[in-house]
Write an enzyme that holds these catalytic residues in place. Structure first.
Site, PDB file in Angstrom:
ATOM      1  CG  ASP A 130      -1.949   1.066   1.228  1.00  9.86           C
ATOM      2  OD1 ASP A 130      -1.759   2.089   0.544  1.00  9.86           O
ATOM      3  OD2 ASP A 130      -2.967   0.894   1.922  1.00  9.86           O
ATOM      4  CE  LYS A 187      -1.371  12.661 -18.835  1.00  9.57           C
ATOM      5  NZ  LYS A 187      -2.725  12.148 -18.606  1.00  9.57           N
ATOM      6  CG  HIS A 209       3.422  10.010 -21.352  1.00  9.25           C
ATOM      7  ND1 HIS A 209       2.714  10.067 -20.174  1.00  9.25           N
ATOM      8  CD2 HIS A 209       2.566   9.576 -22.287  1.00  9.25           C
ATOM      9  CE1 HIS A 209       1.480   9.684 -20.395  1.00  9.25           C
ATOM     10  NE2 HIS A 209       1.355   9.379 -21.661  1.00  9.25           N
ATOM     11  CD  GLU A 238      -5.636   7.035 -26.022  1.00 13.10           C
ATOM     12  OE1 GLU A 238      -4.583   7.280 -25.425  1.00 13.10           O
ATOM     13  OE2 GLU A 238      -6.736   6.960 -25.444  1.00 13.10           O
ATOM     14  CG  ASP A 248      -6.446  10.996 -18.889  1.00 12.47           C
ATOM     15  OD1 ASP A 248      -5.324  10.917 -18.355  1.00 12.47           O
ATOM     16  OD2 ASP A 248      -6.872  10.159 -19.702  1.00 12.47           O
ATOM     17  CG  HIS A 288      -1.713  13.858 -23.221  1.00 15.37           C
ATOM     18  ND1 HIS A 288      -0.493  13.889 -22.599  1.00 15.37           N
ATOM     19  CD2 HIS A 288      -2.234  12.636 -22.935  1.00 15.37           C
ATOM     20  CE1 HIS A 288      -0.280  12.759 -21.966  1.00 15.37           C
ATOM     21  NE2 HIS A 288      -1.326  11.981 -22.142  1.00 15.37           N
TER      22      HIS A 288
END
Length: 277
Positions: free
Chosen positions: A85, A138, A168, A206, A225, A230
């Site tokens: 954990d 991120k 990335h 994707e 996200d 991005h």
């Protein structure tokens, strides 16, 4: 600080980013002979080392890479695993035991930002913050205020020069190709301005859906996200002014390759100087 590290520790090493991009990139680093140290995965999956290695093998197959290649075999042999954990100090002490005497460690946090501070604290509690570098994915917080609080929290344990914040996507070939083509092509570059460009469209395509990332998306959502990091990072790259200093002059621009396309412009940079999507 030395440009070499004694180990690479990946928190969240059983997650989506590791499956899609990290393990293939590690193989690329082995091929370039810049990865010769233990790679320690830390996560709470109830796994042992064999299961962790099997996950890495599945990742390589998913990315159409041969897990029996010499570089892949070496990478798999470098893997270690600590299950626990991330909110429990015992997990960090177990990680420290696996690290043994190594002091120059690169910690890579492939986890949601809510865990950054707790992991930094755990690393420090285990006595592993000194001489180490930490790389965080991120999104860095959920807004300006939370980002500032998170920054202050990280600075309690790591100096700014030892913190690397990474998106990335900026290591992807198409993104770097845009930057390179813009500033090295004398025909195209003068045309890429508001006088000649009517609109900019960025398509994120994707081959997978939310799948098992439901809890992550319930908390984070697509805007945080991918859009505010991005997509806007790509937009900024497309619209950026030419770089100052050495820029794209010979010897200062490293061509992309398969290892870089697999995201780890980030890992490569940190591994040689030391992606939740």
């Amino acid at each position: 600080m030395s440009d070499r590290v004694d180990a690479l520790v990946i928190f969240g090493a059983t997650g989506d980013l590791a499956k899609l991009e990290t393990f293939p990139a590690l193989v690329g680093l082995v091929e370039r002979d810049v990865l010769n140290v233990p790679v320690i995965g830390v996560a709470k999956s109830g796994w042992d080392l064999e299961q962790f290695r099997n996950y890495a093998v599945a990742s390589l197959k998913l990315n159409n890479m041969d897990p029996s290649s010499p570089a892949a075999i070496k990478m798999l042999g470098l893997l270690r695993y600590v299950d626990g954990d991330l909110g429990d100090d015992e997990t960090y002490h177990a990680m420290s035991e696996v690290l043994s005497a190594g002091e120059r460690v690169l910690f890579y946090l492939e986890v949601p930002p809510v865990l950054f501070g707790r992991i930094a604290q755990g690393i420090a509690t285990a006595g592993r913050a000194r001489g180490a570098r930490v790389m965080v994915e991120k999104p860095f917080g959920t807004g300006l205020d939370s980002a500032r609080r998170l920054n202050a929290l990280m600075h309690q344990y790591f100096a700014e020069e030892n913190i690397y914040r990474v998106d990335h996507w900026l290591g992807l070939d198409p993104v770097e190709n845009v930057l390179f083509a813009r500033f090295t092509n004398a025909v195209i570059e003068p045309l890429l301005n508001r006088e000649h460009v009517q609109s900019i469209q960025i398509t994120m395509a994707e081959a997978f859906d939310v799948a098992d990332r439901g809890p992550f998306y319930d908390r984070t959502g697509a805007i945080r996200d991918v859009v505010q990091n991005h997509m806007l990072q790509v937009l900024a790259t497309v619209m950026a002014d030419p770089p100052d200093g050495h820029g794209l002059s010979p010897g200062w621009w490293r061509p992309s390759g398969r290892w870089k396309r697999r995201t780890r412009c980030a890992v490569s940079t940190a591994a040689t100087s030391t992606s939740k999507a």
